[in-house]
Design an enzyme around this catalytic site. Structure first.
Site, short mmCIF file in Angstrom:
data_model
loop_
_atom_site.label_atom_id
_atom_site.label_comp_id
_atom_site.label_asym_id
_atom_site.label_seq_id
_atom_site.Cartn_x
_atom_site.Cartn_y
_atom_site.Cartn_z
N ASP A 325 -22.33 9.79 13.66
CA ASP A 325 -21.81 9.27 12.43
C ASP A 325 -21.65 7.73 12.46
O ASP A 325 -21.07 7.23 13.59
CB ASP A 325 -20.52 9.65 12.07
CG ASP A 325 -19.88 9.32 10.72
OD1 ASP A 325 -20.35 9.59 9.84
OD2 ASP A 325 -18.63 8.83 10.83
N GLU A 378 -26.89 8.31 11.88
CA GLU A 378 -26.62 7.87 10.78
C GLU A 378 -26.49 6.41 10.76
O GLU A 378 -25.50 6.06 10.94
CB GLU A 378 -25.33 8.70 10.06
CG GLU A 378 -25.39 8.32 8.58
CD GLU A 378 -23.90 8.02 8.22
OE1 GLU A 378 -23.65 8.16 7.18
OE2 GLU A 378 -22.91 7.88 9.06
#
Length: 645
Positions: A325, A378
């Site tokens: 993330d 990401e």
């Protein structure tokens, strides 16, 4: 720094260590990537006594006690011994402490006389929030996924289909007859596995399952990095869920958050009275977007903690990949910061050299130890070579989210079709850079929250047109180069944006338009998995060829997808307007007969049913710079896929 001998028994604690000198040297140098085998609470048999060995890193403490229900939270009864080697590790064996006992560390800091009560950073189980104690637990489990693990490389390879169903575990399905409770790991092992299997996804991805105190953070504000959330059951029950997915032939990916952690006082922040895990300077250690704290990526022991945590989930929980993330927030020192709010690196630049080094080392360790796993970044900027190997200067990820495609495509689809002719470049732009990385195409949870609405709500037109647009979006996604990710609820055309305390609106499947979307998604997954032209060369320019991208007047795109076998390619024709085109002609390379194998306008999807039945014959006439041509009926707001007979 307290007792230096490491051999003198403190009250109620028997001297014992799981650490060797080699372990300590690795830890200090930031190279110990199996710390979970040493730090934390470990149930063992020591000289015939069963109990728990505790070890915690707190270098700025002068005393550390284990407190819990087993000693009435008395800080004087079980005082740990500090190691003599300046590692800052406190340890010891406490007889009789067994799985299920709750505990914390009471840390007496050298810094301003602070006394802190902390959960165990390496705890494998925590109390159910809002309670905040760690729980002694044994995470042994008899895995039954040998067949999957032996063949995982085939499922996870970059030239194999990779279609991901993204899930927030707490809101996938709720039990309305039981106070709107979330399903447990055991219940999900039946219902969720069955749904993913039937719908045809190859992988499932969970928003962070690691323990987090605030449910509304969706798991992205973690306090228990080594523990699946106790909201849904025990560690073994989560292992059962992974096991069931594997036995169903489905891979499991976990979201992993090394970018920041929350300020809950029982967590990592100010752990021993100092900035131990976080960077001390707020210009590098505080995250302005999330009001959270950033790990000190330059501290060796913190690097060992983070990489050990990633390895832990691959090792102990058999997960098949990690989606990392907020990578962009780690890469840039000035991320979400104004001038004067950040500190340049040693070369005067904005790159976070310590975080870059960590990410490279993370990926090297993962692919060395678990070569059949995948890491997915990401990363929302144009940082180069995110998914390229570290030995050629890349960050070493297996894949990267194609955020630009997601933004441009949704922006294009939100426009009234009458205006799309002026925005043809928006829908084709992604192919200008599609092969610079190993891209995954996401339609993720971030696109259906914070007022953005559900995907179907962003489609223009009347009800029929909105559903046709959605079906066209999914078909374009699944025939576009790159792997795929779809957030839960999108596969049924959910009509309201995602709310973490509500279930997916499964009742919508009582209605034909939503049944049609689910059937379309099931068939798209089957098409994707069964046609090598859609996945074998998904990351390379040799797997894609435009036939026509310039018919902006009709808002039509025609392109070819190719696999390793040059003779088995597919043609995709997509009409982004509600006007059907009878006898739409375009050029082809070879004198072959063609057959329509997929049409998003099929009546079973709640389409109008304009199909190309039977054999589509090729004519000897030049078109689009090719020697031959074919003509098809192109349905409204739909895409068709053709294959040579």
């Amino acid at each position: 720094m307290g007792n230096q001998s490491g051999n003198t028994s403190q009250a109620g604690v028997i001297p014992h260590s799981l650490f060797t000198d080699f372990d300590i040297n690795l830890f200090k140098s930031g190279k110990h990537f199996r710390l979970y085998e040493k730090l934390g609470a470990h149930v063992i048999d020591h000289d015939g006594q069963v109990g728990t060995y505790f070890a915690v890193w707190a270098p700025n403490a002068h005393k550390v006690s284990v407190i819990g229900g087993f000693n009435s939270w008395n800080a004087e009864e079980h005082v740990l011994n500090v190691r003599w080697d300046s590692s800052g590790i406190w340890e010891g064996f406490i007889p009789g402490v067994e799985p299920g006992n709750i505990y914390k560390y009471k840390i007496f800091s050298n810094e301003n006389g602070q006394v802190l009560e902390k959960g165990d950073p390496f705890a494998t189980l925590w109390e159910v929030p809002p309670k905040t104690a760690s729980v002694v637990w044994d995470i042994n489990y008899e895995w039954q996924d040998k067949s999957w693990m032996e063949k995982r490389a085939e499922h996870n390879a970059l030239d194999k289909p990779f279609s991901v169903y993204e899930v927030h575990m707490g809101s996938w399905k709720r039990k309305f007859d039981q106070g709107n409770e979330s399903l447990s790991y055991v219940e999900l092992a039946d219902e969720l596995v069955d749904h993913v299997k039937k719908t045809g996804f190859t992988h499932v991805e969970f928003l962070p399952v690691m323990e987090h105190p605030f449910f509304g953070s969706w798991g992205y504000q973690i306090t228990g990095y080594f523990a699946p959330s106790s909201r849904f059951g025990t560690p073994q029950e989560f292992m059962l869920l992974v096991d069931k997915f594997h036995k169903a032939g489905i891979g499991v990916i976990l979201d992993w958050v090394p970018s920041h952690f929350p300020d809950d006082i029982f967590g990592l922040i100010n752990f021993d009275g100092t900035s131990l895990y976080e960077h001390a300077d707020p210009k590098k250690g505080f995250h302005p977007d999330w009001e959270s704290y950033i790990f000190n990526y330059g501290r060796n022991e913190v690097r060992s903690f983070l990489i050990s945590n990633a390895i832990f989930w691959l090792d102990k929980y058999h997960v098949d990949g990690l989606r990392v993330d907020a990578v962009a927030s780690m890469l840039y020192l000035d991320y979400s910061r104004n001038e004067g709010e950040w500190i340049p690196n040693q070369h005067g630049g904005r790159e976070n050299l310590e975080a870059i080094s960590l990410l490279k080392e993370l990926n090297e360790e993962i692919y060395q130890s678990f070569p059949s796993a995948q890491t997915i970044a990401e990363e929302s900027t144009a940082w180069p070579m995110v998914s390229k190997p570290t030995f050629v200067g890349g960050l070493g990820f297996g894949m990267k989210w194609m955020m630009g495609w997601m933004h441009d495509t949704l922006e294009y689809f939100s426009k009234d079709p009458i205006y799309r002719q002026f925005h043809q470049n928006d829908i084709t732009f992604s192919l200008n850079y599609a092969f610079t990385e190993n891209f995954m195409l996401p339609l993720s949870h971030d696109e259906v929250v914070h007022g953005k609405g559900a995907l179907i709500e962003r489609m223009p037109g009347d009800e029929w047109q909105r559903f046709a647009n959605l079906r066209l979006l999914y078909t374009y996604m699944f025939t576009h180069p790159g792997t795929k990710l779809l957030f839960m609820g999108a596969e049924i055309g959910q009509t309201s944006e995602w709310k973490h305390d509500h279930s997916v609106e499964w009742h919508l499947l009582d209605h034909d338009p939503h049944k049609g979307v689910l059937q379309l998604m099931t068939d798209l997954n089957h098409l994707y998995r069964s046609e090598p032209a859609l996945y074998e060369l998904g990351f390379g320019s040799s797997g894609f060829e435009w036939i026509d991208l310039s018919d902006h007047t009709n808002s039509v795109l025609v392109y070819i997808r190719k696999g390793h076998n040059p003779d088995e390619y597919l043609i995709v024709a997509a009409n982004f307007t509600p006007t059907p085109h009878q006898g739409y002609r375009f050029g082809v390379h070879a004198n072959k007969n063609w057959k329509e194998i997929f049409n998003s306008d099929d009546k079973k999807y709640w389409g109008s049913g304009l199909r190309n039945k039977g054999v589509i014959k090729t004519k000897k006439e030049a078109c689009h710079g090719r020697e031959y041509a074919i003509s098809i009926d192109l349905p409204p707001l739909a895409a068709v896929v053709l294959k040579a007979k």
